[in-house]
Design a protein around this motif. Structure first.
Motif, PDB file in Angstrom:
ATOM      1  N   ARG A  28       0.887  -1.188   0.000  1.00 43.60           N
ATOM      2  CA  ARG A  28       0.000   0.000   0.000  1.00 43.60           C
ATOM      3  C   ARG A  28       0.912   1.221   0.000  1.00 43.60           C
ATOM      4  NH1 ARG A  28      -5.139  -0.487  -0.715  1.00 43.60           N
ATOM      5  NH2 ARG A  28      -5.845  -2.611  -0.328  1.00 43.60           N
ATOM      6  N   VAL A  29       1.115   1.802  -1.155  1.00 43.08           N
ATOM      7  CA  VAL A  29       2.023   2.939  -1.290  1.00 43.08           C
ATOM      8  C   VAL A  29       1.235   4.225  -1.045  1.00 43.08           C
ATOM      9  CG1 VAL A  29       3.604   4.081  -2.899  1.00 43.08           C
ATOM     10  CG2 VAL A  29       3.263   1.608  -3.051  1.00 43.08           C
ATOM     11  N   THR A  30       1.845   5.177  -0.349  1.00 39.63           N
ATOM     12  CA  THR A  30       1.203   6.491  -0.244  1.00 39.63           C
ATOM     13  C   THR A  30       2.101   7.523  -0.912  1.00 39.63           C
ATOM     14  OG1 THR A  30       2.221   6.933   1.869  1.00 39.63           O
ATOM     15  CG2 THR A  30       0.020   5.980   1.934  1.00 39.63           C
ATOM     16  N   THR A  31       1.521   8.618  -1.365  1.00 44.19           N
ATOM     17  CA  THR A  31       2.274   9.634  -2.106  1.00 44.19           C
ATOM     18  C   THR A  31       1.834  11.017  -1.629  1.00 44.19           C
ATOM     19  OG1 THR A  31       0.770  10.257  -3.912  1.00 44.19           O
ATOM     20  CG2 THR A  31       1.879   8.120  -4.128  1.00 44.19           C
ATOM     21  N   PRO A  32       2.582  12.069  -1.987  1.00 42.57           N
ATOM     22  CA  PRO A  32       2.131  13.421  -1.633  1.00 42.57           C
ATOM     23  C   PRO A  32       0.825  13.787  -2.338  1.00 42.57           C
ATOM     24  CG  PRO A  32       4.430  13.416  -2.403  1.00 42.57           C
ATOM     25  CD  PRO A  32       3.887  12.058  -2.663  1.00 42.57           C
ATOM     26  N   PHE A  33       0.394  12.961  -3.282  1.00 40.73           N
ATOM     27  CA  PHE A  33      -0.839  13.231  -4.025  1.00 40.73           C
ATOM     28  C   PHE A  33      -1.945  12.252  -3.629  1.00 40.73           C
ATOM     29  CE2 PHE A  33       2.724  14.872  -6.392  1.00 40.73           C
ATOM     30  CZ  PHE A  33       2.314  16.180  -6.651  1.00 40.73           C
ATOM     31  N   GLY A  34      -1.792  11.636  -2.471  1.00 40.32           N
ATOM     32  CA  GLY A  34      -2.817  10.706  -1.996  1.00 40.32           C
ATOM     33  C   GLY A  34      -2.471   9.266  -2.318  1.00 40.32           C
ATOM     34  N   ASP A  35      -3.459   8.404  -2.156  1.00 37.17           N
ATOM     35  CA  ASP A  35      -3.229   6.964  -2.353  1.00 37.17           C
ATOM     36  C   ASP A  35      -3.597   6.549  -3.775  1.00 37.17           C
ATOM     37  OD1 ASP A  35      -2.571   6.896   0.286  1.00 37.17           O
ATOM     38  OD2 ASP A  35      -4.512   6.095   0.948  1.00 37.17           O
ATOM     39  N   PRO A  36      -2.831   5.608  -4.326  1.00 35.71           N
ATOM     40  CA  PRO A  36      -3.197   5.102  -5.652  1.00 35.71           C
ATOM     41  C   PRO A  36      -4.491   4.282  -5.630  1.00 35.71           C
ATOM     42  CG  PRO A  36      -1.205   4.014  -4.816  1.00 35.71           C
ATOM     43  CD  PRO A  36      -1.585   5.054  -3.809  1.00 35.71           C
ATOM     44  N   SER A  37      -4.925   3.882  -6.798  1.00 32.68           N
ATOM     45  CA  SER A  37      -6.217   3.190  -6.932  1.00 32.68           C
ATOM     46  C   SER A  37      -6.308   1.914  -6.104  1.00 32.68           C
ATOM     47  CB  SER A  37      -6.427   2.748  -8.387  1.00 32.68           C
ATOM     48  OG  SER A  37      -6.369   3.817  -9.262  1.00 32.68           O
ATOM     49  N   GLU A  38      -5.174   1.298  -5.841  1.00 36.59           N
ATOM     50  CA  GLU A  38      -5.180  -0.047  -5.239  1.00 36.59           C
ATOM     51  C   GLU A  38      -3.782  -0.330  -4.702  1.00 36.59           C
ATOM     52  OE1 GLU A  38      -6.324  -2.564  -3.619  1.00 36.59           O
ATOM     53  OE2 GLU A  38      -7.961  -2.858  -5.063  1.00 36.59           O
ATOM     54  N   LEU A  67     -10.410   8.513 -10.855  1.00 35.55           N
ATOM     55  CA  LEU A  67      -9.103   7.864 -10.745  1.00 35.55           C
ATOM     56  C   LEU A  67      -8.065   8.819 -10.156  1.00 35.55           C
ATOM     57  CD1 LEU A  67      -8.890   5.875 -14.111  1.00 35.55           C
ATOM     58  CD2 LEU A  67      -9.475   5.042 -11.844  1.00 35.55           C
ATOM     59  N   PRO A  68      -7.271   8.343  -9.189  1.00 31.31           N
ATOM     60  CA  PRO A  68      -6.223   9.184  -8.604  1.00 31.31           C
ATOM     61  C   PRO A  68      -4.990   9.155  -9.514  1.00 31.31           C
ATOM     62  CG  PRO A  68      -6.314   7.066  -7.473  1.00 31.31           C
ATOM     63  CD  PRO A  68      -7.375   7.025  -8.542  1.00 31.31           C
ATOM     64  N   PHE A  69      -5.099   9.828 -10.667  1.00 35.09           N
ATOM     65  CA  PHE A  69      -4.052   9.713 -11.698  1.00 35.09           C
ATOM     66  C   PHE A  69      -2.680  10.104 -11.147  1.00 35.09           C
ATOM     67  CE2 PHE A  69      -7.868  10.311 -14.383  1.00 35.09           C
ATOM     68  CZ  PHE A  69      -7.728   9.220 -15.207  1.00 35.09           C
ATOM     69  N   ARG A  70      -2.645  11.232 -10.382  1.00 37.15           N
ATOM     70  CA  ARG A  70      -1.340  11.704  -9.905  1.00 37.15           C
ATOM     71  C   ARG A  70      -0.736  10.710  -8.912  1.00 37.15           C
ATOM     72  NH1 ARG A  70      -1.958  17.905  -8.298  1.00 37.15           N
ATOM     73  NH2 ARG A  70      -3.663  17.076  -7.061  1.00 37.15           N
ATOM     74  N   ALA A  71      -1.548  10.205  -8.006  1.00 42.22           N
ATOM     75  CA  ALA A  71      -1.036   9.233  -7.034  1.00 42.22           C
ATOM     76  C   ALA A  71      -0.569   7.964  -7.742  1.00 42.22           C
ATOM     77  CB  ALA A  71      -2.114   8.908  -6.006  1.00 42.22           C
ATOM     78  N   ASN A  72      -1.294   7.544  -8.753  1.00 45.67           N
ATOM     79  CA  ASN A  72      -0.908   6.308  -9.458  1.00 45.67           C
ATOM     80  C   ASN A  72       0.466   6.434 -10.101  1.00 45.67           C
ATOM     81  OD1 ASN A  72      -3.298   5.173  -8.714  1.00 45.67           O
ATOM     82  ND2 ASN A  72      -4.259   5.235 -10.745  1.00 45.67           N
ATOM     83  N   GLN A  78       7.868   6.393  -7.310  1.00 47.62           N
ATOM     84  CA  GLN A  78       8.497   6.132  -6.008  1.00 47.62           C
ATOM     85  C   GLN A  78       9.105   4.738  -5.946  1.00 47.62           C
ATOM     86  OE1 GLN A  78       5.643   9.034  -3.280  1.00 47.62           O
ATOM     87  NE2 GLN A  78       5.595   6.878  -2.849  1.00 47.62           N
ATOM     88  N   LEU A  79       8.478   3.801  -6.644  1.00 46.61           N
ATOM     89  CA  LEU A  79       8.993   2.424  -6.648  1.00 46.61           C
ATOM     90  C   LEU A  79      10.175   2.258  -7.602  1.00 46.61           C
ATOM     91  CD1 LEU A  79       5.568   0.538  -6.586  1.00 46.61           C
ATOM     92  CD2 LEU A  79       7.265   0.597  -4.739  1.00 46.61           C
ATOM     93  N   GLY A  80      10.461   3.301  -8.380  1.00 43.94           N
ATOM     94  CA  GLY A  80      11.616   3.240  -9.287  1.00 43.94           C
ATOM     95  C   GLY A  80      11.262   2.911 -10.729  1.00 43.94           C
ATOM     96  N   VAL A  81       9.971   2.858 -11.022  1.00 45.17           N
ATOM     97  CA  VAL A  81       9.534   2.487 -12.379  1.00 45.17           C
ATOM     98  C   VAL A  81      10.003   3.521 -13.413  1.00 45.17           C
ATOM     99  CG1 VAL A  81       7.448   2.354 -13.834  1.00 45.17           C
ATOM    100  CG2 VAL A  81       7.567   1.093 -11.669  1.00 45.17           C
ATOM    101  N   GLU A  82      10.549   3.025 -14.528  1.00 44.90           N
ATOM    102  CA  GLU A  82      11.007   3.921 -15.600  1.00 44.90           C
ATOM    103  C   GLU A  82      10.163   3.797 -16.863  1.00 44.90           C
ATOM    104  OE1 GLU A  82      15.182   3.026 -16.084  1.00 44.90           O
ATOM    105  OE2 GLU A  82      15.687   4.387 -14.430  1.00 44.90           O
ATOM    106  N   GLN A  83       9.445   2.684 -16.974  1.00 45.80           N
ATOM    107  CA  GLN A  83       8.620   2.474 -18.173  1.00 45.80           C
ATOM    108  C   GLN A  83       7.270   1.895 -17.756  1.00 45.80           C
ATOM    109  OE1 GLN A  83      11.911   0.226 -19.516  1.00 45.80           O
ATOM    110  NE2 GLN A  83      11.981   1.284 -21.475  1.00 45.80           N
ATOM    111  N   ILE A  84       6.208   2.492 -18.279  1.00 46.75           N
ATOM    112  CA  ILE A  84       4.864   1.989 -17.954  1.00 46.75           C
ATOM    113  C   ILE A  84       4.232   1.371 -19.192  1.00 46.75           C
ATOM    114  CG2 ILE A  84       2.504   2.636 -17.305  1.00 46.75           C
ATOM    115  CD1 ILE A  84       3.672   4.795 -15.484  1.00 46.75           C
ATOM    116  N   LEU A  85       3.758   0.134 -18.993  1.00 46.38           N
ATOM    117  CA  LEU A  85       2.976  -0.546 -20.025  1.00 46.38           C
ATOM    118  C   LEU A  85       1.523  -0.475 -19.559  1.00 46.38           C
ATOM    119  CD1 LEU A  85       5.187  -3.763 -20.399  1.00 46.38           C
ATOM    120  CD2 LEU A  85       5.305  -1.661 -21.733  1.00 46.38           C
ATOM    121  N   SER A  86       0.704   0.247 -20.309  1.00 38.26           N
ATOM    122  CA  SER A  86      -0.701   0.378 -19.918  1.00 38.26           C
ATOM    123  C   SER A  86      -1.557  -0.519 -20.813  1.00 38.26           C
ATOM    124  CB  SER A  86      -1.100   1.859 -20.040  1.00 38.26           C
ATOM    125  OG  SER A  86      -2.396   2.009 -20.544  1.00 38.26           O
TER     126      SER A  86
END
Ligand SMILES: CSC[C@H]1O[C@H](OP(=O)(O)O)[C@H](O)[C@@H]1O
Ligand SMILES: Nc1ncnc2[nH]cnc12
Length: 288
Positions: A28-38, A67-72, A78-86
């Motif tokens: 459960r990751v938290t961010t300055p922009f709130g919590d992600p979707s899940e 959708l909490p787009f910014r938190a997502n 924050q986890l270090g992701v450099e590439q997103i596959l949507s």
């Protein structure tokens, strides 16, 4: 920053988990922009460290507008992701894009009006380039993976991002067709904008589930139809994802996404409020 995952997967309608992940943990990751979707599922796939996020939450609880787009995106950063596959379900706006085909869009038209799609504000102004909103390298990886598996995966096309949650009127659907747009959905544009600001590569494998409401030879889109096609095709989507991850190059990225913020910040450093600077440290620290 500790890199807990290199590749992020955002699963959309019909894809709420990723098969084949090993060494799985959930966070459960938290961010300055709130919590992600899940909660985010971390694991390994094809020898790479992957973070999976269900865009609408498991059980599909969140409207596109909720959708909490910014938190997502920030959570993946924050986890270090450099590439997103949507992965997304889309309606087709052209006869040639048939249900179960994959399209890998490279452009967007914005028809949303109730979303925040920037990390900037609160005393800092930034403008990233967005003429090419999709990472061409990741898009090509998706297209090659489709070719390798013998499924239709068309590289390029314009995605209309609408607010929803109602589907389009027929007049709207025909208007988008007259603009030459290819597919329609409700989620991808804000993710692409925020990923660019976060210097994360982003591309979408869009699964055509319906002909929206313009096609005289097909019934108007319903959720039942979207679910039926996305469930029937979820296996293909996961195979494409795995093949894509297998062929993603390791090491330094050579695309421009990695340095998107280099010339984007307008605000004098001295004028940025300390709190805002702190909130965006993850994005700004590399530029001091
Ligand atoms: C269930 S139909 C409308 C819904 O499907 C698409 O979602 P996603 O992009 O997360 O796959 C579309 O954008 C709407 O949110
Ligand atoms: N016709 C459609 N319009 C908007 N979003 C969709 N997602 C799947 N089909 C769609």
């Amino acid at each position: 920053m500790e890199q807990r995952a290199e590749i992020g997967i955002i699963g959309g309608s019909g894809l709420y988990n990723m098969a084949g992940l090993t060494n799985v943990t959930e966070e459960r990751v938290t961010t300055p922009f709130g919590d992600p979707s899940e909660a985010i599922v971390l694991g390994e796939l094809e020898g790479r460290r992957v973070a999976f996020l269900a865009r609408h939450g498991r059980g599909h609880r969140l409207l596109p507008s909720e959708l909490p787009f910014r938190a997502n995106i920030y959570a993946l950063k924050q986890l270090g992701v450099e590439q997103i596959l949507s992965i997304s379900a889309v309606g087709s706006l052209k006869e040639e894009h048939k249900p179960t085909d994959f399209v890998i869009p490279d452009q967007f038209i914005d028809r949303t009006f109730a979303r925040t799609a920037t990390f900037f504000g609160d005393g800092i102004v930034g403008h990233v380039a967005f003429g090419d909103p999709i990472c061409a390298d990741v898009a090509k990886v998706f297209a090659s993976a489709c070719a390798e598996l013998g499924v239709v995966g068309k590289l390029g096309g314009t995605y209309v991002c609408m607010e929803g949650p109602q589907f389009s009127t027929r007049a709207e659907s025909n208007l988008y067709r007259s603009w030459g747009a290819d597919v329609i959905g409700m989620t991808n544009l804000q993710e692409a904008k925020l990923a660019r600001e976060a210097e994360i590569c982003y591309a979408t494998l869009a699964m055509v589930t319906d002909y929206d409401c313009w096609h005289t030879g097909h019934d108007d889109v319903t959720v039942e139809q979207v679910i039926a096609v996305s469930h029937a095709n979820a296996g293909n989507a996961q195979h494409v994802l795995k093949a894509a991850i297998r062929s993603m190059p390791k090491g330094e990225r050579t695309c421009g996404c990695a340095s998107a913020l280099k010339f984007a910040i307008m605000t004098d450093k001295a004028a940025i409020p300390a709190e805002t600077r702190k909130k965006l440290a993850l994005l700004l620290d590399k530029y001091n």
